[in-house]
Design an enzyme around this catalytic site. Structure first.
Site, PDB file in Angstrom:
ATOM      1  N   ARG A   2       3.907  -0.846 -10.225  1.00 31.95           N
ATOM      2  CA  ARG A   2       2.824  -0.811 -11.205  1.00 31.95           C
ATOM      3  C   ARG A   2       1.701   0.035 -10.633  1.00 31.95           C
ATOM      4  NH1 ARG A   2       6.058  -2.293 -14.193  1.00 31.95           N
ATOM      5  NH2 ARG A   2       6.091  -4.069 -15.631  1.00 31.95           N
TER       6      ARG A   2
ATOM      7  N   GLU B 279      -2.084   3.632 -17.465  1.00 31.33           N
ATOM      8  CA  GLU B 279      -1.013   4.186 -18.275  1.00 31.33           C
ATOM      9  C   GLU B 279      -1.298   4.136 -19.773  1.00 31.33           C
ATOM     10  OE1 GLU B 279       2.468   2.965 -15.759  1.00 31.33           O
ATOM     11  OE2 GLU B 279       3.289   2.760 -17.768  1.00 31.33           O
TER      12      GLU B 279
ATOM     13  N   HIS C  80       7.109   6.403 -16.462  1.00 28.44           N
ATOM     14  CA  HIS C  80       7.477   4.979 -16.354  1.00 28.44           C
ATOM     15  C   HIS C  80       8.913   4.773 -16.847  1.00 28.44           C
ATOM     16  CE1 HIS C  80       5.834   0.597 -16.274  1.00 28.44           C
ATOM     17  NE2 HIS C  80       7.095   0.648 -15.897  1.00 28.44           N
TER      18      HIS C  80
HETATM   19  C1  GLV Z   1       9.308  -1.957 -15.816  1.00 27.24           C
HETATM   20  O1  GLV Z   1       8.293  -1.513 -15.358  1.00 27.24           O
HETATM   21  C2  GLV Z   1       9.663  -3.340 -15.750  1.00 27.24           C
HETATM   22  O2  GLV Z   1       8.827  -4.161 -15.331  1.00 27.24           O
HETATM   23  O3  GLV Z   1      10.783  -3.675 -16.134  1.00 27.24           O
END
Ligand code: GLV
Ligand code: GLV
Length: 300
Positions: free
Chosen positions: A219, A248, A266
């Site tokens: 993250r 983001e 992402h």
């Molecule tokens: C992606 O970032 C997830 O948490 O699956």
């Protein structure tokens, strides 16, 4: 799977959705299959008195007010395991892309600037024999560590407790500061929570080695992105591979101008195989809760 059993309302178009979008969408719903970009705040959850389950299409659930769900007896289910290898693959792809300057080299070659072999052209750094530091040796961190071991790296890790995965990947636990000072590659695999938010502060980033590579597929909020941009711009580290961002989908000013960073949208779990399995897990979780069975992968 869901349409066979329930009336399904598909919310399309509004992504990222605001709390107001979600409040509207949840009206009268017993279950919701949500995305990691959906803010399931207390206000949103409390606006849906009939809600019994949130199935989130992700392993991370920092977008959901878990305490509120617990208070109200709402189940929350996520999608661990099925995305472990896909996410580790993307993290490793970013690492190699940075260490061997793949994106920069591709652009250089496409633009017709490759005019002949040269001994000093596009020099990268080698991974073989180096030290890989994994922050958060959970399932994804361990899958990344396995790839690092296979590439001839030693692995150290920082974790709040001993990891059950450590022995399998021959990883040694060290304090975070020591990891940052000694690792050639640092890859972040911790969930976002109160302890990990801002973990890689400006002060801690300053400990990184001169040729270090930082990879983040966890993250964005774990890293002080503005401080990282400054480090990269000053070439105080070799480079970074980033799949996630602090705000983001916004990017910190200056990030896109840096040649020593490789960016991804992402996409850690974005393989056909994994995304199909994530969908099935979410649908099954909703079916299990609404039909009165204990769901798999319940966070609450
Ligand atoms: C992606 O970032 C997830 O948490 O699956
Ligand atoms: C490179 O192409 C080499 O032959 O060393």
């Amino acid at each position: 799977m869901l349409e066979e059993r329930f009336r399904v309302n598909l919310l399309e178009g509004a992504d990222p959705r605001t709390p107001a979008d979600l409040r509207r969408a949840l009206r009268g719903s017993a279950a919701v299959l949500g995305m990691l970009s959906d803010p399931f705040t207390r206000e949103v959850i409390e606006s849906a008195p009939e809600l019994k389950v949130i199935a989130t299409y992700a392993v991370g659930y920092n977008n959901i007010d878990i305490a509120c769900c617990r208070e109200r007896g709402i189940r929350v289910c996520n999608t661990p395991d099925v995305l472990t290898e896909a996410t580790a693959e993307l993290a490793f792809a970013l690492l190699l892309a940075v260490s061997r300057r793949i994106v920069e080299g591709d652009r250089f070659t496409r633009e017709g600037r490759f005019t002949g072999w040269q001994p000093g052209l596009m020099l990268g750094v080698e991974l073989w024999g180096k030290t890989c530091g994994v922050i958060g040796l959970g399932r994804i961190g361990a899958a990344f560590a396995r790839r690092a071991r296979a590439s001839g790296m030693d692995v150290v890790y920082a974790n709040r407790s001993e990891s059950p995965h450590a022995a399998a990947v021959q990883a040694r636990r060290v304090p975070l500061e020591e990891l940052l000072r000694t690792a050639d590659v640092v890859s972040i695999h911790t969930p976002l929570n109160a302890e990990s938010a801002g973990l890689l502060s400006r002060e801690r980033l300053a400990l990184l080695k001169a040729d270090a590579i930082l990879v983040n597929t966890a993250r964005g909020q774990v890293v002080d992105e503005a401080a990282l941009v400054e480090l990269l711009r000053a070439r105080r580290i070799f480079g970074a591979g980033l799949d996630v961002f602090e705000r983001e989908p916004e990017l910190s000013p200056g990030l896109v101008d840096l040649p020593n960073v490789v960016l991804a949208p992402h996409a850690g779990s974005a393989t056909r195989e994994t995304r199909a399995k994530m969908g099935e897990l979410c649908a099954q979780a909703i079916i299990d809760v609404l039909e009165g069975r204990e769901p798999r992968n319940a966070v609450v």
